[in-house]
Write a protein that holds these residues in place. Structure first.
Motif, mmCIF file in Angstrom:
data_model
loop_
_atom_site.group_PDB
_atom_site.id
_atom_site.type_symbol
_atom_site.label_atom_id
_atom_site.label_comp_id
_atom_site.label_asym_id
_atom_site.label_seq_id
_atom_site.Cartn_x
_atom_site.Cartn_y
_atom_site.Cartn_z
ATOM 1 N N ARG A 4 0.821 -1.192 0.000
ATOM 2 C CA ARG A 4 0.000 0.000 0.000
ATOM 3 C C ARG A 4 0.865 1.255 0.000
ATOM 4 N NH1 ARG A 4 -5.458 0.885 3.341
ATOM 5 N NH2 ARG A 4 -6.415 -0.601 1.975
ATOM 6 N N ARG A 8 0.284 10.070 0.029
ATOM 7 C CA ARG A 8 -0.987 10.427 -0.582
ATOM 8 C C ARG A 8 -0.828 11.682 -1.394
ATOM 9 N NH1 ARG A 8 -6.508 10.568 0.517
ATOM 10 N NH2 ARG A 8 -7.372 8.490 0.611
ATOM 11 N N GLY A 50 -9.220 5.418 -5.237
ATOM 12 C CA GLY A 50 -8.838 6.243 -4.102
ATOM 13 C C GLY A 50 -9.306 7.669 -4.297
ATOM 14 N N GLY A 68 -12.209 3.100 -2.751
ATOM 15 C CA GLY A 68 -10.876 2.534 -2.607
ATOM 16 C C GLY A 68 -10.684 1.253 -3.386
#
Ligand SMILES: [Zn+2]
Length: 106
Positions: A4, A8, A50, A68
């Motif tokens: 992951r 961001r 996202g 997501g």
């Protein structure tokens, strides 16, 4: 399993002020392809899912696509086609395309 991303950083920063219901254009980032189906050309965009809280319903299986979840956004590749955007699970879209033995009637 994919690692992951903790970062961001959105290269297409929307400027924070979301909430306007703009039809399309720049708000969803992803890779776009044009696929030819039995019912014409379709733009198929792969999105990560996202950056949104929206839940979409996949027209292939009628199940919800949770925020997501990577999925596809497709719309007809003709004028005003973007108004027909649909969100699909990748697998459901493939099934749609693969449906039928490839008969084409012209
Ligand atoms: Zn589906």
């Amino acid at each position: 399993m994919s690692p992951r991303r903790s970062r961001r950083r959105d290269p297409f920063d929307r400027g924070g002020r979301a909430g306007t219901a703009r039809p399309v254009g720049g708000t969803v980032t992803g890779i776009e392809n044009v696929e030819e189906g039995s019912d014409g050309e379709w733009v198929v965009r792969t999105v990560t899912g996202g950056g949104t809280d929206k839940v979409y319903r996949c027209p292939g299986c009628q199940q919800e696509i949770q925020p997501g979840t990577p999925h596809l956004v497709t719309w007809p590749n003709w004028a005003d086609g973007e108004g027909e955007r649909r969100h699909w699970h990748g697998g459901c879209w493939r099934k749609r395309v693969d449906r039928g033995p490839g008969r084409t009637r012209y």
